[in-house]
Design an enzyme around this catalytic site. Sequence first.
Site, PDB file in Angstrom:
ATOM      1  CG  HIS A 212      -0.314   0.197   2.752  1.00 43.80           C
ATOM      2  ND1 HIS A 212       0.425  -0.628   3.185  1.00 43.80           N
ATOM      3  CD2 HIS A 212      -0.131   1.420   3.435  1.00 43.80           C
ATOM      4  CE1 HIS A 212       0.795  -0.193   4.276  1.00 43.80           C
ATOM      5  NE2 HIS A 212       0.761   0.939   4.322  1.00 43.80           N
TER       6      HIS A 212
HETATM    7  C1  UD1 Z   1      -2.203   6.001   5.815  1.00 43.27           C
HETATM    8  C2  UD1 Z   1      -0.909   6.423   6.377  1.00 43.27           C
HETATM    9  C3  UD1 Z   1       0.298   5.390   5.950  1.00 43.27           C
HETATM   10  C4  UD1 Z   1      -0.211   3.980   6.696  1.00 43.27           C
HETATM   11  C5  UD1 Z   1      -1.509   3.600   6.143  1.00 43.27           C
HETATM   12  C6  UD1 Z   1      -2.034   2.573   6.883  1.00 43.27           C
HETATM   13  C7  UD1 Z   1      -0.418   8.856   6.073  1.00 43.27           C
HETATM   14  C8  UD1 Z   1       0.293   9.990   5.412  1.00 43.27           C
HETATM   15  N1  UD1 Z   1      -0.398   7.533   5.668  1.00 43.27           N
HETATM   16  O1  UD1 Z   1      -1.871   5.764   4.265  1.00 43.27           O
HETATM   17  O2  UD1 Z   1       1.425   5.864   6.653  1.00 43.27           O
HETATM   18  O3  UD1 Z   1       0.776   3.022   6.389  1.00 43.27           O
HETATM   19  O4  UD1 Z   1      -2.548   4.710   6.334  1.00 43.27           O
HETATM   20  O5  UD1 Z   1      -3.019   1.837   6.154  1.00 43.27           O
HETATM   21  O6  UD1 Z   1      -1.250   9.057   7.040  1.00 43.27           O
HETATM   22  N2  UD1 Z   1      -9.315   4.980   1.675  1.00 43.27           N
HETATM   23  C9  UD1 Z   1     -10.484   4.216   1.439  1.00 43.27           C
HETATM   24  N3  UD1 Z   1     -10.949   3.988   2.818  1.00 43.27           N
HETATM   25  C10 UD1 Z   1     -10.442   4.335   4.036  1.00 43.27           C
HETATM   26  C11 UD1 Z   1      -9.631   5.380   4.195  1.00 43.27           C
HETATM   27  C12 UD1 Z   1      -8.781   5.670   2.917  1.00 43.27           C
HETATM   28  O7  UD1 Z   1     -10.887   3.996   0.763  1.00 43.27           O
HETATM   29  O8  UD1 Z   1     -11.135   4.080   5.109  1.00 43.27           O
HETATM   30  C13 UD1 Z   1      -8.705   5.368   0.513  1.00 43.27           C
HETATM   31  C14 UD1 Z   1      -8.968   6.640  -0.115  1.00 43.27           C
HETATM   32  O9  UD1 Z   1      -9.266   6.644  -1.576  1.00 43.27           O
HETATM   33  C15 UD1 Z   1      -7.759   7.427   0.228  1.00 43.27           C
HETATM   34  C16 UD1 Z   1      -6.622   6.422   0.155  1.00 43.27           C
HETATM   35  O10 UD1 Z   1      -7.190   5.283   0.743  1.00 43.27           O
HETATM   36  O11 UD1 Z   1      -7.605   8.778  -0.844  1.00 43.27           O
HETATM   37  C17 UD1 Z   1      -5.488   6.938   1.189  1.00 43.27           C
HETATM   38  O12 UD1 Z   1      -5.783   6.967   2.375  1.00 43.27           O
HETATM   39  P1  UD1 Z   1      -4.956   8.023   3.317  1.00 43.27           P
HETATM   40  O13 UD1 Z   1      -5.420   7.942   4.712  1.00 43.27           O
HETATM   41  O14 UD1 Z   1      -4.684   9.263   2.726  1.00 43.27           O
HETATM   42  O15 UD1 Z   1      -3.672   7.223   3.492  1.00 43.27           O
HETATM   43  P2  UD1 Z   1      -3.266   5.783   3.505  1.00 43.27           P
HETATM   44  O16 UD1 Z   1      -2.553   5.333   1.946  1.00 43.27           O
HETATM   45  O17 UD1 Z   1      -4.227   5.064   3.923  1.00 43.27           O
HETATM   46  N1  UDP Z   2      -3.486  -5.337   9.243  1.00 37.74           N
HETATM   47  C1  UDP Z   2      -4.539  -6.011   9.373  1.00 37.74           C
HETATM   48  N2  UDP Z   2      -5.428  -6.414   8.386  1.00 37.74           N
HETATM   49  C2  UDP Z   2      -4.547  -6.287   7.094  1.00 37.74           C
HETATM   50  C3  UDP Z   2      -3.579  -5.724   6.818  1.00 37.74           C
HETATM   51  C4  UDP Z   2      -2.928  -5.325   8.203  1.00 37.74           C
HETATM   52  O1  UDP Z   2      -4.998  -6.492  10.481  1.00 37.74           O
HETATM   53  O2  UDP Z   2      -5.230  -6.716   6.002  1.00 37.74           O
HETATM   54  C5  UDP Z   2      -2.901  -4.898  10.595  1.00 37.74           C
HETATM   55  C6  UDP Z   2      -1.425  -5.362  11.198  1.00 37.74           C
HETATM   56  O3  UDP Z   2      -1.283  -5.675  12.409  1.00 37.74           O
HETATM   57  C7  UDP Z   2      -0.545  -4.389  10.546  1.00 37.74           C
HETATM   58  C8  UDP Z   2      -1.317  -2.993  10.808  1.00 37.74           C
HETATM   59  O4  UDP Z   2      -2.642  -3.296  10.433  1.00 37.74           O
HETATM   60  O5  UDP Z   2       0.723  -4.085  11.256  1.00 37.74           O
HETATM   61  C9  UDP Z   2      -0.891  -1.805  10.312  1.00 37.74           C
HETATM   62  O6  UDP Z   2      -0.822  -1.994   8.942  1.00 37.74           O
HETATM   63  P1  UDP Z   2      -0.398  -0.983   7.684  1.00 37.74           P
HETATM   64  O7  UDP Z   2       0.329  -1.830   6.903  1.00 37.74           O
HETATM   65  O8  UDP Z   2      -1.750  -0.637   7.287  1.00 37.74           O
HETATM   66  O9  UDP Z   2       0.349   0.245   8.219  1.00 37.74           O
HETATM   67  P2  UDP Z   2       1.925   0.674   8.452  1.00 37.74           P
HETATM   68  O10 UDP Z   2       2.415  -0.204   9.523  1.00 37.74           O
HETATM   69  O11 UDP Z   2       2.470   0.295   7.028  1.00 37.74           O
HETATM   70  O12 UDP Z   2       1.730   2.000   8.606  1.00 37.74           O
END
Ligand code: UD1
Ligand code: UDP
Length: 377
Positions: A212
Amino acid sequence: MMTSAIVSAMTLLHVTGARPNFPKAAPVIARLAELGVSQRLVHTGQHYDDRLSEVFFRELNLPRPDVNLGVGSGSHAQQTAALLIGLEAEILATRPDLVIVYGDVNSTMAAAIVAAKLGVPVAHVEAGLRSFDMSMPEEVNRKVTDALSDLLFVTSPDAIAHLADEGIPSERIHFVGNPMIDSLLSHRDRLDSAAARARLALPEDYLVATLHRPGNVDDPETAAELVAVVHGAAALADIVLPLHPRGRAILEALGIGDHPRVHVVEPLGYLDFMSLVSGALAVITDSGGVQEETTVLGVPCLTLRPNTERPVTITHGTNRLVTTRSIVAELAAEVAARRARSDRTAAPTVVPPLWDGQAGARIATVLVDWLDDRSAR
Ligand code: UD1
Ligand code: UDP
Protein backbone atom coordinates in the site's frame (compact mmCIF):
# COMPACT_ATOMS: atom_id res chain seq x y z
CA MET A 1 1.61 1.52 41.52
CA MET A 2 -0.82 4.10 42.90
CA THR A 3 -1.93 7.11 40.89
CA SER A 4 -1.92 10.32 42.92
CA ALA A 5 -5.10 12.31 43.43
CA ILE A 6 -3.67 15.08 41.26
CA VAL A 7 -2.98 12.76 38.32
CA SER A 8 -6.36 11.05 38.80
CA ALA A 9 -7.99 14.43 38.25
CA MET A 10 -6.17 14.92 34.93
CA THR A 11 -7.33 13.81 31.48
CA LEU A 12 -5.13 12.24 28.82
CA LEU A 13 -6.25 12.52 25.23
CA HIS A 14 -5.30 9.77 22.77
CA VAL A 15 -5.40 10.66 19.09
CA THR A 16 -5.89 7.80 16.65
CA GLY A 17 -7.17 7.77 13.10
CA ALA A 18 -5.60 5.20 10.79
CA ARG A 19 -5.25 1.40 10.89
CA PRO A 20 -1.73 1.17 12.34
CA ASN A 21 -2.67 3.46 15.26
CA PHE A 22 -5.16 1.06 16.77
CA PRO A 23 -2.95 -1.90 17.79
CA LYS A 24 -0.41 0.60 19.19
CA ALA A 25 -2.93 2.55 21.26
CA ALA A 26 -4.86 -0.43 22.64
CA PRO A 27 -2.29 -1.62 25.21
CA VAL A 28 -1.42 1.92 26.33
CA ILE A 29 -5.08 2.76 26.94
CA ALA A 30 -5.63 -0.53 28.76
CA ARG A 31 -2.66 -0.10 31.10
CA LEU A 32 -3.53 3.54 31.87
CA ALA A 33 -7.09 2.45 32.67
CA GLU A 34 -5.70 -0.08 35.15
CA LEU A 35 -3.88 2.79 36.86
CA GLY A 36 -7.15 4.70 37.18
CA VAL A 37 -6.18 7.46 34.76
CA SER A 38 -8.99 9.41 33.12
CA GLN A 39 -8.74 9.17 29.33
CA ARG A 40 -10.44 10.47 26.23
CA LEU A 41 -10.09 8.78 22.84
CA VAL A 42 -10.32 10.73 19.60
CA HIS A 43 -10.75 8.99 16.25
CA THR A 44 -9.92 11.51 13.55
CA GLY A 45 -11.75 9.56 10.86
CA GLN A 46 -8.68 9.45 8.60
CA HIS A 47 -9.61 5.81 8.00
CA TYR A 48 -13.33 5.09 7.94
CA ASP A 49 -13.91 1.74 6.18
CA ASP A 50 -15.03 -0.93 8.64
CA ARG A 51 -12.03 -3.09 7.63
CA LEU A 52 -9.52 -0.32 8.34
CA SER A 53 -11.11 0.96 11.52
CA GLU A 54 -14.16 -0.52 13.30
CA VAL A 55 -12.89 -4.08 13.16
CA PHE A 56 -9.95 -3.11 15.38
CA PHE A 57 -12.29 -1.65 18.00
CA ARG A 58 -14.24 -4.90 18.01
CA GLU A 59 -11.20 -7.16 18.19
CA LEU A 60 -8.65 -5.27 20.29
CA ASN A 61 -10.87 -4.32 23.25
CA LEU A 62 -10.43 -0.65 22.46
CA PRO A 63 -12.97 1.63 24.13
CA ARG A 64 -15.41 3.40 21.81
CA PRO A 65 -13.94 6.72 20.65
CA ASP A 66 -15.41 9.65 22.57
CA VAL A 67 -15.55 11.54 19.31
CA ASN A 68 -14.97 10.86 15.62
CA LEU A 69 -13.87 13.98 13.75
CA GLY A 70 -14.77 12.49 10.36
CA VAL A 71 -11.90 14.13 8.46
CA GLY A 72 -11.86 11.47 5.72
CA SER A 73 -9.59 11.35 2.69
CA GLY A 74 -8.01 14.03 0.53
CA SER A 75 -4.67 15.34 -0.61
CA HIS A 76 -2.08 15.75 2.14
CA ALA A 77 -2.90 19.44 2.44
CA GLN A 78 -6.66 18.88 2.47
CA GLN A 79 -6.52 16.05 4.97
CA THR A 80 -3.98 17.76 7.24
CA ALA A 81 -5.96 21.01 7.17
CA ALA A 82 -9.15 19.16 8.18
CA LEU A 83 -7.20 17.39 10.92
CA LEU A 84 -5.76 20.64 12.27
CA ILE A 85 -9.16 22.33 12.38
CA GLY A 86 -10.96 19.35 13.94
CA LEU A 87 -8.25 18.63 16.49
CA GLU A 88 -7.90 22.27 17.52
CA ALA A 89 -11.62 22.46 18.28
CA GLU A 90 -11.45 19.19 20.20
CA ILE A 91 -8.45 20.21 22.32
CA LEU A 92 -9.83 23.67 23.01
CA ALA A 93 -13.15 22.17 24.09
CA THR A 94 -11.75 19.42 26.31
CA ARG A 95 -8.46 20.95 27.57
CA PRO A 96 -6.54 17.71 28.15
CA ASP A 97 -3.43 17.66 30.34
CA LEU A 98 -1.51 15.61 27.79
CA VAL A 99 -2.02 14.48 24.20
CA ILE A 100 -0.72 11.04 23.18
CA VAL A 101 -0.04 10.33 19.51
CA TYR A 102 0.96 7.10 17.78
CA GLY A 103 3.20 6.21 14.85
CA ASP A 104 3.66 8.32 11.75
CA VAL A 105 0.36 8.97 9.99
CA ASN A 106 -1.07 12.39 9.13
CA SER A 107 -3.34 12.27 12.20
CA THR A 108 -0.23 11.85 14.38
CA MET A 109 1.57 14.89 13.01
CA ALA A 110 -1.52 17.09 12.99
CA ALA A 111 -2.29 16.30 16.63
CA ALA A 112 1.29 17.12 17.65
CA ILE A 113 1.16 20.48 15.85
CA VAL A 114 -2.19 21.47 17.36
CA ALA A 115 -1.26 20.41 20.89
CA ALA A 116 2.13 22.13 20.77
CA LYS A 117 0.58 25.40 19.60
CA LEU A 118 -2.04 25.26 22.34
CA GLY A 119 0.65 24.61 24.94
CA VAL A 120 -0.54 21.08 25.73
CA PRO A 121 2.31 18.58 26.24
CA VAL A 122 2.66 15.80 23.65
CA ALA A 123 3.77 12.20 24.11
CA HIS A 124 4.79 10.32 20.95
CA VAL A 125 4.57 6.55 20.98
CA GLU A 126 6.95 5.01 18.43
CA ALA A 127 9.28 7.99 18.24
CA GLY A 128 12.68 8.20 16.57
CA LEU A 129 12.19 5.79 13.66
CA ARG A 130 13.88 7.11 10.52
CA SER A 131 14.02 5.82 6.96
CA PHE A 132 16.07 8.87 5.91
CA ASP A 133 13.81 8.94 2.88
CA MET A 134 11.98 12.25 2.73
CA SER A 135 9.93 11.07 -0.24
CA MET A 136 7.88 9.06 2.30
CA PRO A 137 5.10 11.18 3.81
CA GLU A 138 5.60 9.25 7.05
CA GLU A 139 9.21 10.49 7.37
CA VAL A 140 8.00 14.08 7.37
CA ASN A 141 5.36 13.17 9.95
CA ARG A 142 7.94 11.43 12.17
CA LYS A 143 10.36 14.34 12.18
CA VAL A 144 7.73 17.00 12.83
CA THR A 145 6.06 14.96 15.57
CA ASP A 146 9.31 14.17 17.36
CA ALA A 147 10.47 17.79 17.24
CA LEU A 148 7.24 18.84 19.01
CA SER A 149 7.02 16.07 21.60
CA ASP A 150 7.77 16.36 25.30
CA LEU A 151 7.88 12.61 25.86
CA LEU A 152 9.28 10.28 23.22
CA PHE A 153 8.66 6.55 23.61
CA VAL A 154 10.98 4.47 21.45
CA THR A 155 10.77 0.86 20.34
CA SER A 156 14.44 0.24 19.52
CA PRO A 157 17.90 1.57 20.40
CA ASP A 158 18.55 3.00 16.90
CA ALA A 159 15.66 5.40 17.51
CA ILE A 160 17.42 6.80 20.59
CA ALA A 161 20.47 7.58 18.46
CA HIS A 162 18.38 9.32 15.78
CA LEU A 163 16.67 11.52 18.34
CA ALA A 164 20.00 12.38 19.98
CA ASP A 165 21.38 13.33 16.54
CA GLU A 166 18.42 15.69 16.11
CA GLY A 167 19.14 17.38 19.42
CA ILE A 168 16.29 15.92 21.46
CA PRO A 169 17.31 16.03 25.16
CA SER A 170 17.89 12.52 26.49
CA GLU A 171 15.58 13.00 29.48
CA ARG A 172 12.61 13.18 27.09
CA ILE A 173 13.43 9.80 25.51
CA HIS A 174 12.15 6.53 27.01
CA PHE A 175 13.03 3.12 25.60
CA VAL A 176 9.93 1.09 26.42
CA GLY A 177 9.62 -1.66 23.81
CA ASN A 178 6.90 -2.01 21.23
CA PRO A 179 3.18 -1.67 22.02
CA MET A 180 2.27 -3.11 18.58
CA ILE A 181 3.92 -6.28 19.83
CA ASP A 182 2.00 -6.10 23.14
CA SER A 183 -1.16 -6.40 21.04
CA LEU A 184 0.22 -9.31 19.06
CA LEU A 185 1.42 -11.24 22.11
CA SER A 186 -1.80 -10.67 24.02
CA HIS A 187 -3.83 -12.13 21.12
CA ARG A 188 -1.39 -14.87 20.16
CA ASP A 189 -3.46 -17.63 21.78
CA ARG A 190 -6.44 -16.62 19.65
CA LEU A 191 -4.56 -16.90 16.35
CA ASP A 192 -5.72 -19.87 14.31
CA SER A 193 -4.09 -20.05 10.91
CA ALA A 194 -5.90 -23.26 9.88
CA ALA A 195 -9.32 -21.70 10.50
CA ALA A 196 -8.41 -18.44 8.76
CA ARG A 197 -6.98 -20.40 5.84
CA ALA A 198 -10.12 -22.53 5.59
CA ARG A 199 -12.34 -19.43 5.51
CA LEU A 200 -10.43 -18.22 2.44
CA ALA A 201 -10.16 -21.69 0.88
CA LEU A 202 -6.36 -21.53 0.92
CA PRO A 203 -4.20 -24.66 0.81
CA GLU A 204 -1.76 -25.49 3.63
CA ASP A 205 1.13 -23.82 1.83
CA TYR A 206 0.49 -20.17 1.12
CA LEU A 207 2.05 -16.73 1.10
CA VAL A 208 0.63 -13.44 2.39
CA ALA A 209 1.22 -10.10 0.70
CA THR A 210 0.29 -6.53 1.66
CA LEU A 211 1.13 -3.57 -0.57
CA HIS A 212 0.00 0.00 0.00
CA ARG A 213 2.96 2.42 0.09
CA PRO A 214 2.53 5.34 -2.34
CA GLY A 215 6.05 4.63 -3.66
CA ASN A 216 4.83 1.19 -4.77
CA VAL A 217 1.20 1.53 -5.76
CA ASP A 218 0.67 5.09 -7.01
CA ASP A 219 2.82 4.97 -10.15
CA PRO A 220 1.41 2.72 -12.92
CA GLU A 221 4.85 1.44 -14.00
CA THR A 222 5.87 0.40 -10.51
CA ALA A 223 2.42 -1.05 -9.90
CA ALA A 224 2.81 -3.16 -13.07
CA GLU A 225 6.10 -4.50 -11.66
CA LEU A 226 4.27 -5.41 -8.46
CA VAL A 227 1.68 -7.34 -10.42
CA ALA A 228 4.48 -9.29 -12.10
CA VAL A 229 6.04 -9.97 -8.67
CA VAL A 230 2.76 -11.25 -7.25
CA HIS A 231 2.20 -13.52 -10.25
CA GLY A 232 5.82 -14.73 -9.96
CA ALA A 233 5.25 -15.50 -6.29
CA ALA A 234 2.04 -17.36 -7.16
CA ALA A 235 4.11 -19.76 -9.25
CA LEU A 236 5.67 -20.86 -5.93
CA ALA A 237 2.55 -21.04 -3.75
CA ASP A 238 -0.95 -19.64 -3.40
CA ILE A 239 -0.80 -16.03 -2.32
CA VAL A 240 -3.42 -14.10 -0.40
CA LEU A 241 -3.46 -10.35 -0.85
CA PRO A 242 -5.69 -8.34 1.50
CA LEU A 243 -5.74 -5.25 -0.65
CA HIS A 244 -5.62 -1.79 0.94
CA PRO A 245 -7.97 0.64 -0.82
CA ARG A 246 -5.07 2.88 -1.81
CA GLY A 247 -3.80 0.56 -4.55
CA ARG A 248 -6.93 -1.39 -5.30
CA ALA A 249 -8.09 0.36 -8.47
CA ILE A 250 -4.72 0.47 -10.17
CA LEU A 251 -3.63 -3.06 -9.21
CA GLU A 252 -6.96 -4.56 -10.22
CA ALA A 253 -6.90 -2.69 -13.53
CA LEU A 254 -3.45 -4.17 -14.12
CA GLY A 255 -4.89 -7.65 -13.58
CA ILE A 256 -3.38 -8.56 -10.21
CA GLY A 257 -6.22 -11.00 -9.51
CA ASP A 258 -6.01 -12.68 -12.92
CA HIS A 259 -4.12 -15.72 -11.71
CA PRO A 260 -5.67 -18.89 -10.27
CA ARG A 261 -3.38 -18.87 -7.23
CA VAL A 262 -3.71 -15.16 -6.39
CA HIS A 263 -6.46 -14.54 -3.82
CA VAL A 264 -7.32 -10.85 -3.70
CA VAL A 265 -9.47 -10.10 -0.65
CA GLU A 266 -10.68 -7.07 1.29
CA PRO A 267 -8.39 -5.83 4.08
CA LEU A 268 -8.66 -8.38 6.88
CA GLY A 269 -9.56 -7.92 10.52
CA TYR A 270 -6.65 -8.04 12.95
CA LEU A 271 -7.20 -11.60 14.17
CA ASP A 272 -7.72 -13.08 10.70
CA PHE A 273 -4.73 -11.19 9.35
CA MET A 274 -2.35 -12.16 12.14
CA SER A 275 -3.64 -15.75 11.99
CA LEU A 276 -2.82 -15.94 8.30
CA VAL A 277 0.59 -14.32 8.76
CA SER A 278 1.45 -16.73 11.58
CA GLY A 279 0.88 -19.73 9.32
CA ALA A 280 2.36 -18.36 6.09
CA LEU A 281 5.44 -19.74 4.36
CA ALA A 282 6.60 -16.15 3.98
CA VAL A 283 5.21 -12.63 3.74
CA ILE A 284 5.74 -9.97 1.08
CA THR A 285 5.03 -6.46 2.34
CA ASP A 286 5.75 -2.76 2.29
CA SER A 287 4.00 -2.20 5.64
CA GLY A 288 5.81 -0.93 8.72
CA GLY A 289 3.90 -2.94 11.30
CA VAL A 290 4.05 -6.18 9.34
CA GLN A 291 7.86 -6.09 9.37
CA GLU A 292 7.66 -6.09 13.18
CA GLU A 293 4.93 -8.71 13.54
CA THR A 294 6.67 -11.21 11.25
CA THR A 295 9.85 -10.72 13.27
CA VAL A 296 8.10 -11.78 16.46
CA LEU A 297 6.22 -14.64 14.77
CA GLY A 298 9.43 -15.90 13.12
CA VAL A 299 7.89 -15.74 9.65
CA PRO A 300 10.24 -14.72 6.80
CA CYS A 301 9.42 -11.19 5.63
CA LEU A 302 10.47 -9.80 2.27
CA THR A 303 10.02 -6.05 2.30
CA LEU A 304 9.59 -4.43 -1.09
CA ARG A 305 11.20 -1.12 -0.24
CA PRO A 306 14.59 0.53 -0.74
CA ASN A 307 14.89 1.29 2.99
CA THR A 308 13.28 0.64 6.34
CA GLU A 309 12.80 2.81 9.42
CA ARG A 310 12.75 -0.47 11.38
CA PRO A 311 16.28 -1.89 10.92
CA VAL A 312 15.95 -3.87 14.14
CA THR A 313 13.64 -6.24 12.23
CA ILE A 314 16.60 -7.05 9.99
CA THR A 315 19.30 -7.27 12.67
CA HIS A 316 17.09 -9.06 15.22
CA GLY A 317 14.35 -10.51 13.07
CA THR A 318 13.23 -12.19 9.89
CA ASN A 319 13.02 -9.14 7.65
CA ARG A 320 15.04 -8.31 4.57
CA LEU A 321 14.77 -5.61 1.93
CA VAL A 322 14.14 -6.79 -1.62
CA THR A 323 13.56 -5.24 -5.03
CA THR A 324 11.03 -6.17 -7.68
CA ARG A 325 13.97 -7.73 -9.57
CA SER A 326 15.34 -9.84 -6.69
CA ILE A 327 12.23 -10.84 -4.83
CA VAL A 328 10.98 -13.90 -6.72
CA ALA A 329 14.37 -15.68 -6.59
CA GLU A 330 14.75 -14.84 -2.89
CA LEU A 331 11.26 -16.02 -2.19
CA ALA A 332 11.87 -19.29 -4.07
CA ALA A 333 14.90 -20.00 -1.86
CA GLU A 334 12.95 -19.13 1.28
CA VAL A 335 9.98 -21.30 0.32
CA ALA A 336 12.25 -24.24 -0.59
CA ALA A 337 14.06 -23.97 2.76
CA ARG A 338 10.79 -23.83 4.64
CA ARG A 339 9.36 -26.82 2.78
CA ALA A 340 12.54 -28.80 3.48
CA ARG A 341 12.18 -28.39 7.26
CA SER A 342 10.48 -31.43 8.71
CA ASP A 343 8.35 -29.60 11.30
CA ARG A 344 7.28 -26.89 8.80
CA THR A 345 7.05 -24.34 11.58
CA ALA A 346 8.58 -20.91 11.37
CA ALA A 347 12.25 -20.60 12.31
CA PRO A 348 12.87 -19.57 15.91
CA THR A 349 13.90 -15.97 16.14
CA VAL A 350 15.66 -13.67 18.58
CA VAL A 351 13.26 -10.84 19.15
CA PRO A 352 14.43 -7.23 19.56
CA PRO A 353 15.08 -6.09 23.13
CA LEU A 354 11.98 -5.24 25.20
CA TRP A 355 9.54 -6.58 22.60
CA ASP A 356 8.08 -8.58 25.46
CA GLY A 357 4.46 -7.50 25.75
CA GLN A 358 5.13 -4.96 28.50
CA ALA A 359 5.57 -1.75 26.47
CA GLY A 360 2.10 -0.43 27.35
CA ALA A 361 2.77 -0.91 31.06
CA ARG A 362 6.12 0.90 30.80
CA ILE A 363 4.56 3.78 28.90
CA ALA A 364 1.73 4.10 31.42
CA THR A 365 4.19 4.19 34.32
CA VAL A 366 6.39 6.85 32.69
CA LEU A 367 3.34 8.98 31.86
CA VAL A 368 1.92 8.88 35.36
CA ASP A 369 5.32 9.65 36.94
CA TRP A 370 5.89 12.50 34.50
CA LEU A 371 2.49 14.06 35.21
CA ASP A 372 3.09 13.68 38.94
CA ASP A 373 6.48 15.41 38.71
CA ARG A 374 5.06 18.16 36.55
CA SER A 375 2.19 18.86 38.91
CA ALA A 376 4.64 19.02 41.83
CA ARG A 377 6.75 21.68 40.09
C1 UD1 B 1 -2.13 5.93 5.71
C2 UD1 B 1 -0.82 6.44 6.28
C3 UD1 B 1 0.26 5.39 6.12
C4 UD1 B 1 -0.18 4.06 6.70
C5 UD1 B 1 -1.52 3.65 6.14
C6 UD1 B 1 -1.96 2.42 6.87
C7 UD1 B 1 -0.48 8.86 6.06
C8 UD1 B 1 0.23 9.92 5.30
N1 UD1 B 1 -0.38 7.63 5.56
O1 UD1 B 1 -1.96 5.74 4.31
O2 UD1 B 1 1.42 5.81 6.80
O3 UD1 B 1 0.78 3.10 6.41
O4 UD1 B 1 -2.48 4.70 6.34
O5 UD1 B 1 -3.00 1.76 6.32
O6 UD1 B 1 -1.08 9.15 7.05
N2 UD1 B 1 -9.33 5.06 1.71
C9 UD1 B 1 -10.48 4.30 1.71
N3 UD1 B 1 -11.04 3.99 2.92
C10 UD1 B 1 -10.55 4.43 4.11
C11 UD1 B 1 -9.40 5.21 4.09
C12 UD1 B 1 -8.79 5.51 2.89
O7 UD1 B 1 -10.96 3.89 0.68
O8 UD1 B 1 -11.12 4.11 5.16
C13 UD1 B 1 -8.69 5.36 0.42
C14 UD1 B 1 -9.03 6.75 -0.11
O9 UD1 B 1 -9.12 6.67 -1.50
C15 UD1 B 1 -7.80 7.55 0.27
C16 UD1 B 1 -6.68 6.53 0.17
O10 UD1 B 1 -7.26 5.31 0.59
O11 UD1 B 1 -7.59 8.66 -0.57
C17 UD1 B 1 -5.49 6.85 1.05
O12 UD1 B 1 -5.89 7.05 2.41
P1 UD1 B 1 -4.97 7.93 3.40
O13 UD1 B 1 -5.51 7.87 4.77
O14 UD1 B 1 -4.77 9.28 2.83
O15 UD1 B 1 -3.57 7.25 3.34
P2 UD1 B 1 -3.18 5.72 3.33
O16 UD1 B 1 -2.61 5.39 2.00
O17 UD1 B 1 -4.30 4.90 3.86
N1 UDP C 1 -3.42 -5.36 9.38
C1 UDP C 1 -4.63 -6.01 9.47
N2 UDP C 1 -5.25 -6.44 8.33
C2 UDP C 1 -4.69 -6.30 7.09
C3 UDP C 1 -3.43 -5.64 7.01
C4 UDP C 1 -2.83 -5.17 8.17
O1 UDP C 1 -5.16 -6.20 10.57
O2 UDP C 1 -5.29 -6.73 6.11
C5 UDP C 1 -2.81 -4.83 10.62
C6 UDP C 1 -1.43 -5.39 10.97
O3 UDP C 1 -1.40 -5.57 12.36
C7 UDP C 1 -0.51 -4.28 10.56
C8 UDP C 1 -1.34 -3.06 10.89
O4 UDP C 1 -2.64 -3.44 10.48
O5 UDP C 1 0.70 -4.25 11.27
C9 UDP C 1 -0.91 -1.78 10.22
O6 UDP C 1 -0.83 -2.02 8.89
P1 UDP C 1 -0.53 -1.05 7.70
O7 UDP C 1 0.30 -1.87 6.80
O8 UDP C 1 -1.81 -0.51 7.21
O9 UDP C 1 0.26 0.22 8.27
P2 UDP C 1 1.80 0.59 8.42
O10 UDP C 1 2.31 -0.21 9.55
O11 UDP C 1 2.49 0.32 7.12
O12 UDP C 1 1.79 2.04 8.69
